[in-house]
Scaffold this active site. Structure first.
Site: not given
Ligand code: BES
Ligand code: ZN
Length: 658
Positions: A328, A352-353, A356, A375, A431, A439
């Site tokens: 995002e 989703h993005e 954010h 999230e 992480d 989520y």
């Molecule tokens: N912010 C996250 C990606 C992220 C999370 C990067 C933790 C680094 C550490 C992003 O918004 C995200 O959640 N992406 C998901 C998509 C979503 C629809 C669940 C993905 O990458 O799958």
């Molecule tokens: Zn996200």
């Protein structure tokens, strides 16, 4: 200040407003030693506190202590970096960024005499500090390297320096940057660079206060080879001249993890007057078509939760090694090309993005322990957008799939503490906070509140929430205190403290979680059952009108113990091993690995080499290893690894080392 309990903090709220405040925002500075207005606990008698407590029955009070982010070295409660001005050359031959950053400083503790920054693999050439307009050389030390946090860069500040300038270069192994050779791009002619700084890799790009608790504005001057274009998570002109010199400005304060840059040979296509997409030529038109509904998504969120506050909203479709579905980065979401399915079936990631831009970027988790504030809220808003644009059926299917994944995550969790929304103090790595618990768990918690308080009331509450905490970084406890005052107080019977605690602090899925029921999924289940008993041949299963979601449900719920004839029958009927939709393909490969269905292994090999999206490949490698395919997996990984992002390399190295 060390109040005895959160309740007592509330009790003396009227007397000591500033002392109880713990919002991590530049607008609300810390109480400093000079501040006479705060009333300390010592100044109140126990009896006074108790009397005040009795009058106020508040349950969730934001704690008095300022939250501590264990993943930063920075002394951000003494000094805040309020602006970073980068001046960087992008050197593709050496795979480094080379230049300087100038940081503006704001003193929260007037006696602070040093600035501690986060750094990871940076080579510092020199540091200067500015006092009363004069620049002088500053003394600094670089601390030992920690595998997660990197190093502390400690800079001695001459009397009340208000700026520091650090001349530095990054490492060619910076974990937050991926450098692709021309052969690794679709166009094959030019190299490509892109960043991924969440959760703690901004420090591999420059010395910063790399914590979500600190927000700063930024500007950047970026020099690239003249034939390439650079974009950042900042204001930029999509029609600007392509000459290798680019300037950016991000006037709204953001946390360091939302800094972002991509450099390469890509084009731009407008979707409307303030939304568009960047992508390599081969996929530019397809991307604009796939994401054509983004303006309606934005309108849907605007209507529910207030205006989009970031100017333009653009997207960039990155090469397939991008390790996430989406990221995002403000004003410019980064997206995986695996979203381009041709039928808009995976655009919930765009929703989703985009979401954010409210939850995460406007209001940010102050520590990664509070990741669900980013999230979970975003997953909730995402689902509301899908419902507004495509109807209840699709939204319910997406929630049902999320619930399947959430249940699996909870049942497989090594540590039960990681299955409550508020993550434990001793997270090994940020992480760990980004599982389905943050989520889907966060989303189902908000669904629970929506159901209990009523949608209309809850919508107004959330709209006010986004307004109230805009451009601040907050904790779970800040949210709870706000919720208590602005929603719960008006309808005390809607939920109990026990129900709330079960979501926030207790492990596992609370009994109050909804069970989304999808008629479409029920029909899929009936057909699946008939196929398994042999009453229906694979070719007779009526899949013609199935959406991606129905396919995913069908595949995910296939039972263990299918015979190779059954795998073959499905594959022959639907060509699943070669399906282009990456979500369906990876779900099928998982089943094929578990069932020992060898015919899928050729296409799986190709998939693993081509696609670097972590959500797919981490589980595929882990499942291969669990199913006695370690050698096969290791051989594929040896070929695939050079094309993976450093973040994915580290994660998969760890999977093999387990
Ligand atoms: N912010 C996250 C990606 C992220 C999370 C990067 C933790 C680094 C550490 C992003 O918004 C995200 O959640 N992406 C998901 C998509 C979503 C629809 C669940 C993905 O990458 O799958
Ligand atoms: Zn996200």
């Amino acid at each position: 200040m060390n109040l005895r309990s959160s309740a007592s903090c509330f009790a003396i709220l009227a007397l000591a407003l500033s002392a109880c405040s713990n919002q991590e925002s530049a607008e609300q500075p810390l109480t400093t030693p000079d501040d006479e207005s705060a009333v300390s606990e010592e100044e109140m008698s126990d009896a006074a506190i108790e009397a005040a407590e009795e009058e106020n029955e508040a349950v969730f009070r934001a704690p008095s202590e300022r939250p501590v982010d264990p993943f930063t070295y920075s002394n951000y409660n003494d000094i805040r970096v309020t602006h970073a001005a980068f001046d960087l050359d992008i050197l593709f031959d050496e795979k480094v960024l080379d230049g300087s950053v100038t940081l503006d400083l704001d003193y929260l503790n007037v006696n602070a005499d040093k600035l501690i920054l986060d750094a990871n693999d940076l080579s510092i050439a020199s540091i200067e500090a500015r006092t009363n307009g004069d620049w002088t050389e500053a003394v600094y030390t670089m601390g030992a390297d920690d595998p997660v946090k990197g190093s502390a860069l400690e800079i001695a500040l001459p009397d009340k320096a208000d700026q520091v300038r650090i001349v530095y270069r990054t490492s060619n192994e910076a974990e937050g940057l991926q450098w692709l050779s021309p052969e690794q791009t679709a166009g094959k002619e030019h190299p490509f660079l892109f960043s991924q700084f969440q959760p703690l890799y901004a420090r591999t790009m420059g010395p910063l206060q790399d914590t979500p608790a600190v927000r700063m504005t930024y500007s950047a001057k970026i020099s690239t080879p003249p034939e390439l274009i650079a974009v950042m998570s900042a204001a930029q002109d999509p029609d600007g001249e392509r000459d290798g010199e680019y300037s950016f400005d991000m006037p709204q304060p953001i946390p360091a993890y939302l800094l972002a840059i991509a450099v390469g040979d890509f084009g731009f296509k407008a979707i409307n007057d303030h939304i568009g997409v960047y992508a390599e030529d081969y996929i530019l038109d397809a991307s604009a078509a796939e994401f054509a509904d983004t303006p309606q998504m934005e309108e849907a969120i605007d209507e529910l939760y207030g205006p989009y506050r970031w100017g333009r909203y653009d997207m960039i479709v990155l090469p397939p090694s991008f390790p996430f579905g989406g990221m995002e980065n403000p004003r410019l979401s980064f997206l995986t090309p695996t979203l381009i399915a041709g039928d808009k079936s995976l655009t919930n990631v765009v929703a989703h993005e985009l979401a954010h831009s409210w939850s995460g970027n406007l209001i940010t988790n102050a520590t990664w322990r509070d990741a669900w504030l980013n999230e979970g809220f975003t997953s909730y808003v995402e689902n509301r957008v899908m419902e507004a644009l495509y109807g209840k059926d699709r939204a319910v299917m997406e929630r049902a799939l999320d619930l399947e994944n959430l249940r699996r995550t909870i049942s497989e969790a090594d540590r039960p503490e990681l299955t409550a929304l508020k993550m434990p103090e001793d997270l090994g790595h940020p992480d760990d906070a980004f599982s389905q618990v943050s989520y889907a768990g966060g989303m189902f918690f908000l669904k629970f509140l929506e159901e209990r308080f009523g949608r209309d009331t809850f919508d107004v509450f959330l709209r006010n929430y986004f307004d109230h905490f805009a451009f601040q970084s907050i904790t779970t406890e800040d949210f709870l205190a706000y919720f208590e005052d602005n929603l719960w107080a008006q309808n005390k019977n809607a939920v109990t403290k026990e129900e709330l605690d079960a979501w926030i602090y207790e492990p596992g899925l609370p009994s109050t979680a909804e069970s989304p029921t999808s008629d479409a999924f029920d029909r899929v289940a009936l057909q699946q059952a008939a196929w398994i008993t042999g009453d229906l041949a694979a070719t007779e299963v009526e899949t013609a009108n199935w959406s991606t979601h129905e396919w995913l449900h069908f595949i995910n719920t296939l039972p263990d113990g299918l015979t190779s004839e059954q795998f073959l029958a499905l594959d022959d009927a639907f060509d699943l091993s070669r399906i282009q939709n990456a979500e369906i393909a990876s779900a099928w490969y998982l089943k094929a690995i578990e069932g020992g269905y060898e015919r899928a292994f050729g296409p799986l090999d190709e998939f693993l080499v081509r696609v670097g999206r972590g959500k797919f490949i981490y589980r595929l490698y882990a499942t291969l290893i669990e199913n006695d395919k370690r050698d096969w997996a290791a051989e594929v990984y040896a070929r695939a690894r050079p094309g993976y992002h450093p973040i994915a390399q580290r994660r998969i190295d760890a999977i093999f080392a387990e």
